[in-house]
Design an enzyme around this catalytic site. Structure first.
Site, mmCIF file in Angstrom:
data_model
loop_
_atom_site.group_PDB
_atom_site.id
_atom_site.type_symbol
_atom_site.label_atom_id
_atom_site.label_comp_id
_atom_site.label_asym_id
_atom_site.label_seq_id
_atom_site.Cartn_x
_atom_site.Cartn_y
_atom_site.Cartn_z
ATOM 1 N N ILE A 41 77.692 13.888 44.774
ATOM 2 C CA ILE A 41 77.540 12.429 44.740
ATOM 3 C C ILE A 41 77.014 12.044 43.358
ATOM 4 O O ILE A 41 75.854 12.312 43.028
ATOM 5 C CB ILE A 41 76.566 11.946 45.840
ATOM 6 C CG1 ILE A 41 77.034 12.435 47.222
ATOM 7 C CG2 ILE A 41 76.454 10.424 45.808
ATOM 8 C CD1 ILE A 41 76.024 12.194 48.344
ATOM 9 N N ARG A 42 77.883 11.457 42.564
ATOM 10 C CA ARG A 42 77.520 11.102 41.167
ATOM 11 C C ARG A 42 76.728 12.264 40.542
ATOM 12 O O ARG A 42 75.636 12.097 40.006
ATOM 13 C CB ARG A 42 76.724 9.790 41.114
ATOM 14 C CG ARG A 42 77.505 8.612 41.678
ATOM 15 C CD ARG A 42 76.816 7.293 41.405
ATOM 16 N NE ARG A 42 76.827 7.010 39.988
ATOM 17 C CZ ARG A 42 75.748 6.627 39.277
ATOM 18 N NH1 ARG A 42 74.590 6.491 39.866
ATOM 19 N NH2 ARG A 42 75.855 6.372 38.006
ATOM 20 N N HIS B 102 74.662 18.546 47.361
ATOM 21 C CA HIS B 102 73.692 18.114 48.385
ATOM 22 C C HIS B 102 73.719 19.028 49.613
ATOM 23 O O HIS B 102 74.374 18.684 50.612
ATOM 24 C CB HIS B 102 73.994 16.672 48.805
ATOM 25 C CG HIS B 102 73.603 15.669 47.777
ATOM 26 N ND1 HIS B 102 72.397 15.005 47.804
ATOM 27 C CD2 HIS B 102 74.244 15.238 46.670
ATOM 28 C CE1 HIS B 102 72.313 14.198 46.770
ATOM 29 N NE2 HIS B 102 73.423 14.319 46.066
ATOM 30 N N GLU C 191 71.592 19.379 51.834
ATOM 31 C CA GLU C 191 70.926 18.756 52.989
ATOM 32 C C GLU C 191 71.884 17.907 53.810
ATOM 33 O O GLU C 191 71.526 17.452 54.898
ATOM 34 C CB GLU C 191 69.721 17.926 52.516
ATOM 35 C CG GLU C 191 70.045 16.566 51.910
ATOM 36 C CD GLU C 191 70.604 16.624 50.484
ATOM 37 O OE1 GLU C 191 70.902 17.727 49.988
ATOM 38 O OE2 GLU C 191 70.773 15.544 49.889
ATOM 39 N N CYS D 267 70.673 17.810 42.838
ATOM 40 C CA CYS D 267 71.256 16.649 42.156
ATOM 41 C C CYS D 267 70.208 15.978 41.241
ATOM 42 O O CYS D 267 69.832 16.572 40.238
ATOM 43 C CB CYS D 267 71.858 15.708 43.176
ATOM 44 S SG CYS D 267 73.218 14.763 42.502
ATOM 45 N N GLU E 11 68.118 9.022 42.445
ATOM 46 C CA GLU E 11 68.449 8.564 41.094
ATOM 47 C C GLU E 11 67.321 9.035 40.180
ATOM 48 O O GLU E 11 66.171 8.630 40.352
ATOM 49 C CB GLU E 11 68.577 7.037 41.115
ATOM 50 C CG GLU E 11 69.352 6.481 39.952
ATOM 51 C CD GLU E 11 70.768 7.050 39.834
ATOM 52 O OE1 GLU E 11 71.472 7.147 40.858
ATOM 53 O OE2 GLU E 11 71.157 7.416 38.716
ATOM 54 N N SER E 12 67.657 9.918 39.237
ATOM 55 C CA SER E 12 66.592 10.533 38.447
ATOM 56 C C SER E 12 65.834 9.505 37.612
ATOM 57 O O SER E 12 64.630 9.637 37.397
ATOM 58 C CB SER E 12 67.154 11.648 37.566
ATOM 59 O OG SER E 12 68.143 11.164 36.710
ATOM 60 N N ARG F 44 74.183 14.155 33.009
ATOM 61 C CA ARG F 44 74.155 13.286 34.193
ATOM 62 C C ARG F 44 75.516 12.628 34.421
ATOM 63 O O ARG F 44 76.248 12.359 33.473
ATOM 64 C CB ARG F 44 73.109 12.188 34.034
ATOM 65 C CG ARG F 44 71.682 12.714 33.980
ATOM 66 C CD ARG F 44 70.695 11.561 33.849
ATOM 67 N NE ARG F 44 70.860 10.598 34.933
ATOM 68 C CZ ARG F 44 70.702 9.283 34.796
ATOM 69 N NH1 ARG F 44 70.377 8.767 33.643
ATOM 70 N NH2 ARG F 44 70.877 8.495 35.838
HETATM 71 N N1 GLN Z 1 73.438 10.251 39.344
HETATM 72 C C1 GLN Z 1 72.115 10.566 39.716
HETATM 73 C C2 GLN Z 1 71.209 10.785 38.501
HETATM 74 O O1 GLN Z 1 71.679 10.825 37.420
HETATM 75 C C3 GLN Z 1 72.045 11.779 40.608
HETATM 76 C C4 GLN Z 1 72.819 11.521 41.865
HETATM 77 C C5 GLN Z 1 72.274 12.205 43.072
HETATM 78 O O2 GLN Z 1 71.145 12.688 43.098
HETATM 79 N N2 GLN Z 1 73.058 12.188 44.109
HETATM 80 O O3 GLN Z 1 70.041 10.905 38.642
#
Ligand code: GLN
Length: 193
Positions: free
Chosen positions: A134-135, A170, A172, A80, A47-48, A106
């Site tokens: 993922i998001r 991702h 990884e 991400c 999560e940034s 984002r």
């Molecule tokens: N939604 C996250 C963000 O805004 C990033 C998601 C992720 O790294 N899988 O930072």
């Protein structure tokens, strides 16, 4: 020859495992001093906003240290949240390293489709690449010195500017190790230099 993975938050362990599977010794980076001697560094997903809280709230001068790592010849892969950290511009606005001439938005794939998998168009890779999102952010603009390596529905999802690679997905989390290979490829000096 050792690479590092920023280990403040997010899925750093999976990146370290991916590098080790390629035979690359991988160090978890928790202090700026841990960057010494590394040839490449992964900024993982997570999560940034949480990452930024840790990086900017810490006594450690992370932004200066990461920019100096890049300027000193280190290669970077941001995935991400890590890609968001590398970008020049983030929507909604938040601090970023600005090592990649790109704008990112984002959480840009909408609430209903927070996470999905898709095959990516990547002409340089046989059969394309697997993408786990993922998001994920979207890369909305890239500057002229940014090369688009993979796209999803025509939009850039893996880009490179010099020694900086950014993926909105991702790599990884899949067995396909070609994105990590690309990082190691770009951290070697070009032949003849
Ligand atoms: N939604 C996250 C963000 O805004 C990033 C998601 C992720 O790294 N899988 O930072």
């Amino acid at each position: 020859m050792t690479s590092g993975v920023l280990a403040l938050q997010g899925d750093f362990a999976a990146h370290a495992a991916a590098l080790r599977r390629l035979g690359e010794p991988a160090r978890e980076v928790r202090r700026c001093a841990d960057l010494a001697g590394l040839r490449a560094l992964v900024l993982p997903g997570g999560e940034s906003t949480a990452l930024l809280r840790l990086m900017l709230g810490d006594d450690e001068p992370w932004f200066d240290a990461l920019r100096a790592f890049h300027d000193g010849g280190g290669a970077l892969l941001g995935t991400c949240a890590g890609a968001i950290l590398l970008a020049r511009e983030v929507d909604p606005a938040q601090p970023s390293l600005g090592l990649l001439d790109a704008a990112v938005a984002r959480n840009a794939y909408g609430r209903q489709v927070d996470s999905f998998e898709a095959r990516l168009d990547a002409p340089a890779f046989e059969d394309g690449l697997p993408g786990v999102f993922i998001r994920a952010p979207r890369i909305t603009t890239v500057g002229p010195s940014v090369e688009v390596i993979a796209r999803l529905a025509g939009q850039p999802v893996l880009v490179r500017q010099g020694r900086v690679l950014a993926a909105t997905f991702h790599p990884e989390l899949v067995a396909d190790d070609r994105v990590h290979r690309l990082l190691l490829k770009h951290c070697r000096p070009a032949p003849g230099l």
